[in-house]
Design a protein around this motif. Structure first.
Motif, short mmCIF file in Angstrom:
data_model
loop_
_atom_site.label_atom_id
_atom_site.label_comp_id
_atom_site.label_asym_id
_atom_site.label_seq_id
_atom_site.Cartn_x
_atom_site.Cartn_y
_atom_site.Cartn_z
N GLU A 73 0.82 -1.06 0.06
CA GLU A 73 0.03 0.00 -0.04
C GLU A 73 1.05 1.12 -0.03
O GLU A 73 1.88 1.20 0.56
CB GLU A 73 -0.69 0.08 1.23
CG GLU A 73 -1.61 -1.07 1.58
CD GLU A 73 -2.46 -0.88 2.72
OE1 GLU A 73 -3.61 -0.04 2.73
OE2 GLU A 73 -2.12 -1.51 3.57
N ARG A 74 0.51 2.28 -0.71
CA ARG A 74 1.09 3.54 -0.68
C ARG A 74 0.28 4.85 -0.57
O ARG A 74 -0.67 4.71 -1.47
CB ARG A 74 2.20 3.73 -2.09
CG ARG A 74 2.97 4.94 -1.90
CD ARG A 74 3.85 5.11 -3.04
NE ARG A 74 5.10 4.02 -2.84
CZ ARG A 74 6.19 4.04 -3.83
NH1 ARG A 74 6.04 4.43 -4.69
NH2 ARG A 74 7.06 3.13 -3.48
N LEU A 75 0.49 5.72 0.39
CA LEU A 75 -0.43 6.87 0.27
C LEU A 75 0.58 8.01 -0.24
O LEU A 75 1.69 8.23 0.40
CB LEU A 75 -0.96 7.02 1.53
CG LEU A 75 -1.79 8.22 2.07
CD1 LEU A 75 -3.23 8.11 1.04
CD2 LEU A 75 -1.92 8.36 3.61
N VAL A 76 0.12 8.78 -1.22
CA VAL A 76 0.73 9.91 -1.58
C VAL A 76 -0.16 11.01 -1.34
O VAL A 76 -1.42 11.02 -1.86
CB VAL A 76 1.14 9.55 -3.26
CG1 VAL A 76 1.76 10.89 -3.90
CG2 VAL A 76 1.79 8.33 -3.33
N CYS A 77 0.41 12.02 -0.62
CA CYS A 77 -0.33 13.07 -0.59
C CYS A 77 0.26 14.51 -0.80
O CYS A 77 1.64 14.67 -0.75
CB CYS A 77 -0.70 13.35 0.97
SG CYS A 77 -1.96 12.10 1.61
N ILE A 78 -0.44 15.50 -1.30
CA ILE A 78 0.23 16.79 -1.60
C ILE A 78 -0.65 17.91 -1.05
O ILE A 78 -1.94 17.79 -0.69
CB ILE A 78 0.16 17.18 -3.02
CG1 ILE A 78 0.99 16.25 -4.06
CG2 ILE A 78 0.79 18.66 -3.49
CD1 ILE A 78 2.44 16.40 -3.66
N GLY A 79 0.09 18.91 -0.27
CA GLY A 79 -0.62 19.87 0.38
C GLY A 79 0.50 21.23 0.55
O GLY A 79 1.24 21.28 -0.30
N ALA A 80 -0.16 22.33 1.22
CA ALA A 80 0.53 23.45 1.35
C ALA A 80 1.29 23.39 2.75
O ALA A 80 0.50 23.23 3.69
CB ALA A 80 -0.10 24.54 1.08
#
Length: 191
Positions: A148-155
């Protein structure tokens, strides 16, 4: 050393596109990296990679591992040369960053590495100190091991924060990927 990242994310939501641009002076990249603690949501901090030295705008990345290296994670802070980045996880620029991150994470040559990942769903992971992060939950195999891989983008303080968590697909999970994402984003934001 490249870190694999796992994410449990689905369809982004939140404020209208274009809303929530980060404001005010941002800390230096070094100061922002220093905000990331040695222990974070069951993960231990590892080395820092200075991508900025090789390619301005690409920032720095910090590796994290859980106990026994059962799960690995990375936190990257970068700005692509922009004075500020959007804070809204539904902003088109933020979604474009997520598309790039997903493409990079799934572009593994399966016939030569035995690795294959595919996007399962999207979501927004809430995080302290600002809007949630746009995330993609990936699943696949590294050899015979389901991953499983969680990829997240934010500021975070006027920069992008890209967080990835990768671990074997087990029940119960070996680590809490969304807790790591929230804690890492909050720390990068100065919370």
């Amino acid at each position: 050393m490249a870190l694999l990242v796992l994410a449990g994310c689905a369809a982004p939501g939140g404020a209208p596109a274009g809303a929530g641009r980060a404001t005010g002076p941002r800390p230096t990249l070094e100061a922002q990296v220093d905000r990331l603690p040695s222990d974070l949501a069951g993960f231990r901090r590892g080395p820092v990679t200075d991508f900025e030295a090789r390619a301005p705008g690409y920032g720095r990345g910090v590796e994290y591992t859980s106990g026994g290296r059962a799960a690995v994670a990375s936190v990257a802070l970068y700005d692509r040369g922009l004075a500020t980045v959007p804070a809204d996880p539904a902003d088109p620029a933020m979604l474009a960053e997520l598309e790039t991150a997903v493409r990079e994470a799934t572009a593994l040559p399966p016939r030569t590495t035995g690795r294959a990942l595919a996007e399962q769903r999207r979501m927004t992971v809430p995080a302290p100190g600002g809007p949630g992060l746009a995330c993609a939950d990936l699943a696949g195999n590294f050899g015979r091991t389901p991953i499983e891989r969680l990829v997240c983008i934010g500021a975070a303080a006027g920069r992008y924060v890209k967080i990835q968590v990768t671990m074997p697909d087990r029940r119960p999970p070996v680590a809490d990927a969304t807790a790591f994402v929230a804690a890492a984003a909050g720390a990068a934001r100065g919370g």
